[in-house]
Structure formats: C-alpha cells, structure tokens
Design an enzyme around this catalytic site. Sequence first.
Site, PDB file in Angstrom:
ATOM      1  N   SER A   1       0.840  -1.202   0.000  1.00 13.68           N
ATOM      2  CA  SER A   1       0.000   0.000   0.000  1.00 13.68           C
ATOM      3  C   SER A   1       0.873   1.250   0.000  1.00 13.68           C
ATOM      4  O   SER A   1       2.099   1.178   0.102  1.00 13.68           O
ATOM      5  CB  SER A   1      -0.915   0.014   1.236  1.00 13.68           C
ATOM      6  OG  SER A   1      -0.139   0.062   2.428  1.00 13.68           O
TER       7      SER A   1
ATOM      8  N   TYR B   1       8.877   6.709  16.903  1.00 13.71           N
ATOM      9  CA  TYR B   1       8.889   6.874  15.445  1.00 13.71           C
ATOM     10  C   TYR B   1       9.981   7.843  15.021  1.00 13.71           C
ATOM     11  O   TYR B   1      10.728   7.580  14.064  1.00 13.71           O
ATOM     12  CB  TYR B   1       7.520   7.372  14.988  1.00 13.71           C
ATOM     13  CG  TYR B   1       7.373   7.495  13.485  1.00 13.71           C
ATOM     14  CD1 TYR B   1       7.315   6.365  12.685  1.00 13.71           C
ATOM     15  CD2 TYR B   1       7.267   8.745  12.880  1.00 13.71           C
ATOM     16  CE1 TYR B   1       7.174   6.469  11.306  1.00 13.71           C
ATOM     17  CE2 TYR B   1       7.116   8.862  11.508  1.00 13.71           C
ATOM     18  CZ  TYR B   1       7.070   7.721  10.730  1.00 13.71           C
ATOM     19  OH  TYR B   1       6.929   7.837   9.360  1.00 13.71           O
TER      20      TYR B   1
ATOM     21  N   THR C   1      -1.433   8.281   2.790  1.00 10.90           N
ATOM     22  CA  THR C   1      -1.173   6.861   2.998  1.00 10.90           C
ATOM     23  C   THR C   1      -2.044   6.355   4.134  1.00 10.90           C
ATOM     24  O   THR C   1      -2.638   7.143   4.882  1.00 10.90           O
ATOM     25  CB  THR C   1       0.306   6.627   3.362  1.00 10.90           C
ATOM     26  OG1 THR C   1       0.541   7.216   4.662  1.00 10.90           O
ATOM     27  CG2 THR C   1       1.236   7.281   2.339  1.00 10.90           C
TER      28      THR C   1
END
Length: 253
Positions: A15, A159, A194
């Site tokens: 994806s 992250y 996304t």
Amino acid sequence: MDLKDKVAIVTGAASGLGNATARRLSGLGARLALVDLQAAGMSALAQETGALALACDVADGAASEAAFARILSERGSPHLLVNCAGIAPGARIVEKEGPGSLGEFERIVRVNLTGTYNWLRLAAAAMVENAPDDEGQRGVIINTASVAAYEGQIGQTAYAAAKGGVASLTLPAARELARHGIRVAAIAPGLFGTPMVEAMTQEVQDRVFEVIPFPKRPGRPDEFARMVLSIVANPMINGSVLRLDAGLRMQAR
C-alpha cells in the site's frame, strides 16, 4: 541508471508509498520483487505487473534472508532497493498508568530502523557482484525517513528515533558502499495520503494540513514515487536525505 529489465525490490509494497513506487518502476520495465507482511495487498499489483510477491517481516533476519534468496533465485541480483516498509503508531513516554511501553518502543524501532538496515545489508551484498554501468554504478538503495526525524511531535518519540536513525545511516552507508559503485539516499516525506495518515482523525488531519505552506494538501504517493525515479536517474544524488514536504515544519502537536 536505466532500470529496464533490471531487478528492483520494494519493501512495504502492499500500500501507500511502496505500492505507488512499484507501479512507477514497473512502467520503466523493471523486474519487480515486492515485499510486505500483507500478502493480500500485493496480490493485485503482482498480477498486473508479473512481480514476485513475498510476504515477509522485514525486521526478521532469517525470514528476510530466505525471501532474499528467493529473489536471487527467481529474479536475479537487484540493482535497486526502495525501503518503504514502516509503521507509525503513537507511543508516549509517560502514559496515564505510568511509564510508556518499552515493548512498543522496541517494536516501532524494529520495523522502521532495523527492517530498513536488514534489507539494505542484504541488497548491498548482492549489488557488489553486479557489473558496473557506464557511470560505474552497481546499484542504488533508497530508504524512507520522515520529517519526524527532525520535528517529531508529542507521542512520536519512538517513530522519530527510528526515522532519525534511517536519516543518520544514509551518509555513512553511502561512504562505505561508494567504492563498490552503490549509491545510498533517503527521502524524508511530510504528510502523504497513505494509510498511516488516513488513520488520523479528521480533526487532526485538518489541523496539520492547515500549517502546510504549499501545496496545502497531503502529498500523493505517486509524488513520492517520482522522487524515487529522480534519485535513480541522477548519479550525483548520494549520501543525502531529501525532504519531500511542501515546506512543512511539524508543530509540537
């Protein structure tokens, strides 16, 4: 580098950025190998392009080595690796019940940083054996960092740390692999359309998009893919992290 009939590996191809990149590479005649944990997401693309699709945890050493061996056997040595596999859950240092989860921090770093390095090392070792092109190039490796590497928000310590690691390894990796004619670069995207961004609430999306200078919208995955092609085409891009963010500088929250 001319990618026609060359082997290109894309991780995170099910994806988002990886899927769009794989489609662009297919259009250039590259022989694709797709890697992602989500096998179903790769199936349509594999059928359309004739790509080899492999379900694999990119941070699992043994599983990745086995998947890479299949790529070498069924496609041949890669000339391009694009690392797009990643996850972006929030992970706070202090939660309501106490210290944040160490396990969650490790999971985020494992997928985003260890997974990137894992496939970089496998691809680089194979590229060393490639015949050089007219520029002396044997391969190109493009990793995905993030603007969070520089302006991580509250709740993004894990992250940001992982993507900061991806950004930091770019130059030393490029320096080490230069003698083999292998270039290494990274793209640091801002907010793109996304699944990661679409998982945000509409309120959060609206607030974040408002501070983007121009264009005032999320990036399109195909725009990331076009940057990949620009890096591949330009042999002077090496050792750099290229921001792709419409001028965005992330706020604290």
